[in-house]
Enzyme design. Structure first.
Site, short mmCIF file in Angstrom:
data_model
loop_
_atom_site.label_atom_id
_atom_site.label_comp_id
_atom_site.label_asym_id
_atom_site.label_seq_id
_atom_site.Cartn_x
_atom_site.Cartn_y
_atom_site.Cartn_z
N CYS A 285 34.40 54.79 71.88
CA CYS A 285 34.94 54.23 73.15
C CYS A 285 35.07 52.75 73.08
O CYS A 285 35.92 52.02 73.58
CB CYS A 285 34.04 54.52 74.53
SG CYS A 285 32.54 54.64 74.08
N GLU B 19 30.24 56.40 82.02
CA GLU B 19 31.11 55.61 80.98
C GLU B 19 32.21 56.19 80.18
O GLU B 19 31.99 57.35 79.74
CB GLU B 19 29.98 54.97 79.67
CG GLU B 19 30.41 53.82 79.03
CD GLU B 19 31.10 53.98 77.82
OE1 GLU B 19 32.17 54.02 77.90
OE2 GLU B 19 30.57 54.51 76.96
#
Ligand SMILES: Cc1cc2nc3c(=O)[nH]c(=O)nc-3n(C[C@H](O)[C@H](O)[C@H](O)COP(=O)(O)OP(=O)(O)OC[C@H]3O[C@@H](n4cnc5c(N)ncnc54)[C@H](O)[C@@H]3O)c2cc1C
Length: 1018
Positions: A802, A768
């Site tokens: 994020c 990720e």
């Protein structure tokens, strides 16, 4: 439910005499009013018709209220007509065919469009004027003078819902000062109306204002009651001084439950100040729909006695019932309100009694339009010998007018809550009133319908409770249906509005400090390994504080760890899946036991604010339990048997997994990746990020406490550049689960793709890797929510998520208004060390990050207009602080609009229309999260289809995904693999296998008979 039992035991038999008096009052009131409803073809009749119509179907009601809510933001006829059409479209079959047809044939533009728009606006404004007494002080003054002519007193409220900037809070203060001055000037000289201007002792204030405390501070937050109280009191004092000087009365309104304790605290603190200690002309609203209410009243009584001067209590049922039930359900918190209407009514009567019995200290004001509730108050007052002038009734402007007249006729003081203000902020108030008037539970609604007999309307709440409550018996959600295992439930966030919760967190924050500076060994094969070299992990809020020294793994350690994991693998693989799942549940249990302590470590080691640190632990718990459940689902082999042949499809783990985690969700992400690997039967080597390695050590501790066998989990912190290549390139490693930057993610993917001759498998990588997430703000968006949503997305945890929204793409018509408010909101955020509960902006993670963010800010200054740069004050020297920055008029292709910054830097980009906004939003190499603020059903549909990101949020911030509810992860360069916390995640950690067995022996196959009888396989 226990509460119901409480009621049943203590209160079922009403006092017969009191009940008789109550009914007598009720009948008298009804006898004096006209229950036939308003005369035909009057405006009130038209309103009634409209409300009856909206009541006829829930979808229609919701869509019409949504339309009314959006109306002030719609700038032209086309937008109004378009919205109306969309809303009616959404209501579907609930709208009569002829309305749907007429709306469809009227054009959006030209005369027809203008006509439709004007009719809609006119009607909404007329409706608003029914509940809102004017748009400025002059109009408010005219309204209250009219009330006085009818012998009705008033309390004036300034409309305006969310105060999200300090400039707005200052403006609210000034408006209240003007209001007090304006009203006293106009009203104090008027002839006295004894019925409303005197009580049983003498004259009372004629001017009465109601204040919502949250309007006086943009950062009003129960997590920091002291800080909140300080600022609110600073803004309140001039208002109270002006009121005292001019002989006015100030009432504190009560808002949502989360604010209740802080509101009560501020009320008490300020009135205990010497300047106000002997001032009786103040009051507070208390909501009978809360289960806490009677205790709150008893506490207020004790306090008032200690203060030595009475205060007024406006007893209401409460205006946020739906909101409270939804918030409780969303957070899995106990519901703070009674869940059955009769319970609120009963609590109102018990509380009324408490007030009347103690009216010398808590002076009663009954805020209700319910004839039963008011009759009960009247009867009790008579029974306890409370003089009529010692208490009063209060009702809302535009509601229950017939009852106001009756009470005036009964020679009681009636005060009208009179809101005034602009239509735009007034809409939220209007919608609340409409909801109240159209609710199935509403007393007024029931009387107006005309078909409920008076006796039923006047019935004692306990009698009304009867069969219905018992039948509805709220069962526990814990157990599943018919003994099935309970469905996964997210761990509730801690409720920091609660005193005990705040205290526990503060204690943990202080206690953990006492453990700073310890050294944490590596754990390889269950054994601690100390290394000559260690890495100091610093507190980013105070860089001189060393949170802990973490041993630094060498290449040799990395190899030992791989060896240990490899040796432990067969045993762990062959451990029963449910036993592995139970281990993860034990981990979750330990997390719960150590909840505040772990959250405190996160605060100190990573500079995360309290609430988000707590959420990090909650998410870690969720990962353990969700993956445990998921593993049990996967562990059931899938069978596809036919006569003479058995086919089993099942999963087995891959082998040794390397877990490389980031520091920004220091416990949650590390736990998520680690437990996914473990529960599926892999053994792991955890390499936490250097700045959060102490939290990694705490996780390792918990794994050991949960009894994981030796070598199954190994903890190998170190410098990524040194041990990374060994771990990722090792031929005995089967997979790498990574979360972090794009650069490292791509490097891992590339390195792992090389298959050396001594490696007997191809490695699996899941990664990720970040995003450049956009929040699109439509031209009809609720700007209160959009501004707050963007600020939260961009600056929550200093933009170091994020999922952070680092681009705000705003449609041209609202661009300037949005930017101005966003700047003001951001300016209002409190900067400070993470350990202070009131800090909204803390430090960034370390010096390196600070340097990189500052570099990007310089780039931004060259590329765009710096619209705002925050102030850091004295904190800059103490920690790694970077002030929030907002760049405006940013080109979509600018580096600051394309590169991930991982800091509190926001690019605001102007878009011509929605298509343009979508083009910009999708125009980066990432596709992680996105958000859209809009009230247009059609635009929302368009965005759902065309805004291509892994996690899209409509009308909320882009951060804060929950396990199971919002499985998290992106695509394009945002990630490789499936979503964390989702149903496909564990599949990445396993290899599917199929075993086929031919069971036919000499023409005989077990089970063949069963199959042929059509009952399926075994
Ligand atoms: C002068 C005045 C000032 C006010 N100030 C405030 C204030 O500061 N803060 C505030 O929150 N409200 C305030 N209100 C609003 C007030 O809470 C509502 O108008 C009031 O709840 C309506 O109650 P009622 O007795 O008139 O009507 P009723 O129809 O008898 O009661 C309706 C109320 O019952 C409760 N209820 C509805 N459904 C359920 C259920 N299923 N289970 C349990 N309870 C249920 C809700 O509180 C709902 O509003 C004020 C009202 C007045 C008149």
């Amino acid at each position: 439910m226990i509460r119901l039992a409480d009621f049943e035991e203590s209160n079922v038999t009403p006092d017969p005499d009191l009940e008789r008096r109550t009914l007598a009052y009720g009948r008298e009131i009804f006898a004096r009013v006209n229950r036939q409803g308003p005369p035909a073809f009057t405006p009130a009749w038209a309103d009634q018709l409209l409300m009856d119509w909206t009541m006829s179907a829930e979808p229609l009601k919701i869509q019409l209220f949504r339309f009314i809510d959006a109306l002030p933001r719609l700038h032209d006829s086309a937008a109004i007509a378009g919205h109306l059409r969309e809303c009616l479209g959404e209501a579907g079959g609930a709208v009569p065919w002829w309305i749907r047809y007429s709306v469809r044939i009227l054009p959006s533009n030209g005369f027809g469009g203008r006509l439709l728009a004007r009719a809609a606006k006119w009607n909404a404004e007329r409706l608003a004027r029914r509940f809102i007494a004017g748009s400025n002080v002059e109009e408010a003054v005219r309204s209250v003078k009219r009330l006085r002519e009818k012998s009705q007193a008033f309390t004036v409220d300034l409309l305006g819902e969310a105060t999200i900037t300090e400039a707005e809070a200052d403006a609210v203060q000034k408006q209240y000062l003007d209001l007090v001055a304006g009203l006293t000037r106009e009203v104090n000289g008027l002839p006295e109306v004894p019925q409303i201007d005197r009580d049983h002792f003498g004259p009372i204030p004629r001017v009465n204002v109601s204040v919502k405390l949250s309007a006086l501070y943009s950062q009003f937050d129960p997590i920091d009651p002291e800080g909140t109280s300080r600022v609110v009191r600073r803004r309140l004092r001039p208002i109270l001084n002006a009121a005292r000087r001019t002989g006015a009365f100030v009432n504190f309104d009560m808002e949502q439950y989360a604010f209740k304790a802080t509101t009560l605290q501020i009320f008490r603190e300020i009135l205990d100040e010497p300047a106000y200690r002997d001032w009786p002309h103040v009051g507070i609203a208390i909501q009978a729909y809360l289960t806490d209410t009677e205790q709150d009243l008893r506490d207020l009584l004790d306090w008032a006695k200690a203060r030595g001067t009475p205060v007024w209590v406006r007893l209401v049922k409460g205006a946020y019932w739906d909101y409270e039930t939804v918030i409780a359900a969303q957070n899995d918190w106990p519901v703070p309100v009674w869940t059955e209407k009769w319970q609120s009514d009963a609590c109102f009567e018990r509380s009324a009694r408490l007030l009347l019995e103690n009216h010398q200290w808590l002076r009663p004001a009954f805020g209700t339009h319910n004839v039963r509730s008011m009759s009960a108050a009247l009867a009790m007052a008579d029974a306890f010998g409370v003089p009529p002038a010692a208490y009063e009734f209060q009702m809302l402007y535009g509601m229950g007018d017939e009852f106001k007249d009756v009470l005036v006729g009964l020679d009681r003081r009636v005060r009208i809550y009179t809101p005034y203000g602009q239509l735009l902020p007034g809409m939220a108030y209007l919608v609340r009133r409409l909801l109240e008037n159209t609710s199935n539970e509403s007393f007024l609604r029931a009387t107006q319908s005309g078909d409920i007999p008076e006796e039923a309307l006047l019935m004692n709440p306990y009698e009304r409770s009867g069969v219905r409550s018992r039948e509805s018996g709220v069962g526990s959600q814990e157990s599943g249906v018919n003994g099935a295992p309970p469905r996964f439930r997210n761990e509730p966030p801690s409720d920091f509005a609660r005193d005990d919760v705040r205290r526990k967190m503060q204690t943990a924050v202080d206690r953990v400090k006492g453990e700073f500076g310890k050294t944490y060994p590596l754990i390889i094969n269950g054994e601690p390994v100390t290394t000559p070299e260690t890495v100091a992990s610093l507190n980013p809020s105070r860089k001189t504080e060393v949170v802990g020294h973490v041993s630094k793994a060498t290449i040799g350690h990395a190899e030992q760890a791989v060896q240990a994991a490899k040796e432990a693998f067969p045993g762990w693989r062959d451990t029963d899946a449910s036993e592995r799942a139970d281990s993860m549940r034990r981990v979750a249990r330990r997390f719960r036991e150590r909840r505040f302590e772990l959250a405190a470590w996160i605060v100190h080691e990573t500079g995360k604010p309290w609430r988000e640190s707590d959420a990090d632990v909650a998410e870690a718990i969720d990962f353990c339990e969700y993956y445990a459940d998921e593993m049990q689902r996967l562990a059931n082999p899938q069978r596809r048997d036919i006569p003479g042949e058995e086919n089993v499809y099942f999963y087995e783990p891959r082998g040794v997994a390397v877990i490389i985690a980031p520091w920004n969700f220091p416990l949650a992400i590390l736990t998520g990746m680690a437990t996914a690997a473990l529960v599926t039967g892999n053994t792991i080597i955890m390499k936490p990020a250097e700045p959060s390695a102490v939290i990694g050590a705490k996780l390792m501790e918990v794994f050991q406490e949960a009894g994981l066998p030796k070598g199954v989990a190994n903890y190998v912190p170190g410098v990524g550049r040194q041990i990374g290549p060994t771990l990722v390139g090792h031929p005995d490693v089967a997979m790498i689960a990574f979360t972090g930057s794009l650069g490292v993610g791509l490097w891992i993917n590339e390195t792992a793709s090389k298959t050396p001759p001594n490696q007997d498998h191809v490695k699996r990588v899941i990664a990720e890797m970040g995003g450049k997430n956009a929040v699109i703000v439509d031209s009809d968006a609720d700007l209160d929510e959009a501004v707050k949503g963007v600020a939260d997305s961009a600056f929550g945890y200093q933009g170091q998520k994020c999922s952070a929204g680092s681009r705000a793409i705003v449609l041209e018509p609202v661009y300037d208004a949005f930017l101005t408010r966003l700047i003001e909101t951001t300016k209002s955020l409190t900067v400070g060390p993470a350990e202070e509960p009131g800090s909204a902006i803390g430090p960034v993670i370390n010096e390196d990050a600070q340097g990189k963010i500052e570099e990007m800010i310089e780039v931004g200054k060259r590329e765009a207009r710096l619209a705002f740069a925050g102030e850091l004050g004295s904190f800059k020297a103490e920690g790694f602080f970077v002030a929030p920055h907002i760049f405006a008029e940013v080109a979509p292709t600018a580096a600051i609009a394309q590169e991930e910054i991982f800091g509190p830097v926001l690019s605001v980009i102007k878009a011509r229309d929605l298509n343009h906004a979508l083009e910009i939003a999708n125009g980066t190499k990432y596709a992680l999260t996105g958000a859209f603020f809009s009230r247009s059903p059609r635009n929302i549909e368009t965005v759902k289809r065309r805004f291509r990101v892994g996690n899209l949020y409509i009308n909320r911030k882009s951060t804060g995904a929950l396990v199971d509810r919002q499985p998290f992860g992106g695509f394009k360069l945002s990630g490789i693999g499936s979503k964390a916390g989702g149903p496909d995640y564990l599949l990445q950690f396993v290899i599917p296998r199929v075993i086929t067995e031919n069971t036919m022996r000499r023409g005989f196959a077990p089970g063949a008979e069963v199959v042929s009888s059509g009952k399926g396989g075994e």
